[in-house]
Design an enzyme around this catalytic site. Structure first.
Site, PDB file in Angstrom:
ATOM      1  N   HIS A 103       0.885  -1.169   0.000  1.00  0.00           N
ATOM      2  CA  HIS A 103       0.000   0.000   0.000  1.00  0.00           C
ATOM      3  C   HIS A 103       0.921   1.217   0.000  1.00  0.00           C
ATOM      4  O   HIS A 103       2.005   1.180   0.592  1.00  0.00           O
ATOM      5  CB  HIS A 103      -0.825   0.107   1.280  1.00  0.00           C
ATOM      6  CG  HIS A 103      -1.754  -1.028   1.549  1.00  0.00           C
ATOM      7  ND1 HIS A 103      -1.361  -2.158   2.206  1.00  0.00           N
ATOM      8  CD2 HIS A 103      -3.078  -1.176   1.295  1.00  0.00           C
ATOM      9  CE1 HIS A 103      -2.403  -2.970   2.328  1.00  0.00           C
ATOM     10  NE2 HIS A 103      -3.455  -2.411   1.790  1.00  0.00           N
ATOM     11  N   ASP A 106       2.248   1.970   3.371  1.00  0.00           N
ATOM     12  CA  ASP A 106       3.193   1.031   4.014  1.00  0.00           C
ATOM     13  C   ASP A 106       4.620   1.459   3.701  1.00  0.00           C
ATOM     14  O   ASP A 106       5.489   1.406   4.569  1.00  0.00           O
ATOM     15  CB  ASP A 106       3.112  -0.399   3.448  1.00  0.00           C
ATOM     16  CG  ASP A 106       1.730  -0.972   3.424  1.00  0.00           C
ATOM     17  OD1 ASP A 106       0.943  -0.617   4.298  1.00  0.00           O
ATOM     18  OD2 ASP A 106       1.462  -1.799   2.518  1.00  0.00           O
TER      19      ASP A 106
HETATM   20  C1  XLS Z   1      -7.638  -6.732   4.126  1.00  0.00           C
HETATM   21  C2  XLS Z   1      -7.164  -6.906   2.769  1.00  0.00           C
HETATM   22  C3  XLS Z   1      -6.007  -6.005   2.373  1.00  0.00           C
HETATM   23  C4  XLS Z   1      -5.838  -5.991   0.880  1.00  0.00           C
HETATM   24  C5  XLS Z   1      -5.008  -4.858   0.378  1.00  0.00           C
HETATM   25  O1  XLS Z   1      -8.386  -7.537   4.659  1.00  0.00           O
HETATM   26  O2  XLS Z   1      -6.843  -8.254   2.604  1.00  0.00           O
HETATM   27  O3  XLS Z   1      -4.843  -6.394   3.022  1.00  0.00           O
HETATM   28  O4  XLS Z   1      -5.275  -7.182   0.428  1.00  0.00           O
HETATM   29  O5  XLS Z   1      -5.533  -3.637   0.719  1.00  0.00           O
END
Ligand code: XLS
Ligand code: NI
Ligand code: NI
Length: 439
Positions: A103, A106
């Site tokens: 993200h 991140d």
């Molecule tokens: C959350 C999601 C997230 C997505 C990316 O539950 O799995 O991690 O994969 O935003």
């Protein structure tokens, strides 16, 4: 090779075969081993999730962070981000994965203003680009975090406040730019807050129309900048919202059709989201695949006894076997891959646990791949399925499906055909056969 944050791992994790007792070796995942016409690495396209693996600190709703990482110690947030990036690429190299996912928030810290956040992202993306070049590791997908910042507490694209919807769109624009800059193969939309807490204050139809506009703007933008990226929507029924609009594969595909977006998106299916929706992992994969829309996978698992997204590493060979059957039967994931959207438990505080977790997940999928490949090659299950529908390949079955007959002709045929002959579905026998291949 980078060598600083994981001093106990001196060389890349190697394949040693199933009899190895070395916890830092693959027992099944053998990168270059051919399975059919592709190598294991080409089939599986493993990816490490930046958020869980490098940013996860064990915090949960009842407890403070339990995990202290060496790369998370600098006092300046940008220095921490740079250390984290270095640790990440060291980890990718030592583990031997070709891909990662992130993200925007991140990899780079949020600034005091939107402009500052964009600047931070730009700086870290430039550093990531260098490290990608140096290590050969590639970006499977990028995405925007539109759920952490309290400004998105009532949604991002579906927010009732137009200013916030615009802010979310601007953030996505920057995340798409970052993904392009890093040669990302996919871009993911996961809308954790795109849903509602209560219908009492919510215009559900309007919010979904807003979401459609939001996606359309993204489609227009990628065209405009000439970025040949695969857009993926990741369904999840709930959490953090009470109800999420991208509930599961079926509702997401319907949404896309309803809003003329169908051709522009595929799905990223997460195992734990499937079970939260009351489905199995293979159900969600199969629904997506049947529509030609299975684009990528978030490889994890839930817990049978807990009702939320526990994001554990996959360890269940039965599940990965069935998943790989779906993936092999559609000839692979194309631009997609298997992204470990999974985190170590709160008590797994040693950085070595990150290696054990990923090695286990990779071996579990490698075994699933090997077993699924054998079963498909031998038509171990497909022969039963073919037999089950055989009556549609000729005679009245073929005529019905070809549109040659209607109710009246069918009635005439039934009156002359006598009683139908029933045959067994053979479920138990098929289950035995799968177990035999697994053993
Ligand atoms: C959350 C999601 C997230 C997505 C990316 O539950 O799995 O991690 O994969 O935003
Ligand atoms: Ni996910
Ligand atoms: Ni998830």
């Amino acid at each position: 090779m980078l060598h600083k944050f994981f001093p106990k791992v001196e060389k890349p994790i190697a394949y040693e075969g199933k009899d190895s007792k070395n916890p830092l070796a693959f027992k099944y995942y053998n990168k270059d081993q051919k399975v059919g016409n592709k190598t294991m690495a080409e089939h599986l396209r493993f990816s490490v999730a930046y958020w869980h693996t490098f940013k996860g600190n064990g915090k949960d709703i009842f407890g403070d962070p339990s995990i202290n990482r060496e790369w998370d110690k600098a006092s300046d947030p940008m220095d921490r981000a740079k250390d984290t990036l270095e640790a990440a690429f060291e980890f990718f190299q030592k583990l031997g994965v070709d891909y990662y996912c992130f993200h925007d928030r991140d990899i780079a810290p949020e600034g005091a203003t939107f402009a500052e956040s964009c600047k931070n992202l730009e700086i870290i993306v430039a550093a990531a680009k260098e490290l990608q070049k140096e290590t050969g590791v590639k970006l499977l997908w990028g995405t925007a975090n539109l759920f952490g910042n309290p400004v998105f507490s009532q949604g991002a694209g579906s927010n009732p406040n137009a200013h916030i919807m615009a802010l979310a769109a601007a953030q996505i624009k920057n995340a798409i730019d970052a993904t392009k800059e890093l040669g990302g193969e996919n871009y993911v939309f996961w809308g954790g807050r795109e849903g509602y807490e209560t219908l009492l204050n919510t215009d559900l139809k309007r919010e979904q129309e807003q979401m459609a506009r939001f996606f359309q703007m993204a489609v227009d933008y990628k065209k405009k900048i000439g970025f040949d990226v695969q857009f993926l929507i990741e369904p999840k029924p709930a959490e953090p919202s009470k109800h999420q609009y991208d509930f599961d594969s079926a509702s997401t595909l319907y949404f896309l059709k309803e809003h003329d977006l169908y051709d522009h998106f595929k799905l990223n299916i997460e195992a734990n989201h499937a079970t939260l929706a009351g489905h199995t992992f293979e159900h969600e994969l199969s629904v997506a695949s049947a529509a030609g829309k299975l684009g990528s996978v978030d490889a994890n698992r839930g817990d049978y006894l807990l009702g939320w997204d526990t994001d554990q590493f996959p360890t269940n060979i039965y599940d990965t076997t069935l998943a790989m059957m779906v993936i092999l039967n559609q000839n692979g994931l194309g631009k997609g891959g298997l992204n470990f959207d999974a985190k170590v438990r709160r008590s797994s505080i040693d950085p070595m646990d990150l290696f054990y977790a990923h090695i286990g997940g990779m071996d579990t999928f490698a075994r699933g791949l090997l077993i699924a490949h054998e079963m498909i090659k031998d038509k171990a299950i497909s022969s039963f399925v073919d037999e089950r529908y055989k009556s549609f390949t000729s005679g009245i079955g073929a005529d019905i499906m070809a549109g040659k007959v209607g109710f009246e002709e069918v009635e005439k045929w039934v009156l002359s055909a006598g009683n139908p002959v029933l045959s067994s579905g053979r479920q138990e026998l098929i289950e035995n056969i799968i177990n035999q291949y697994i053993h």
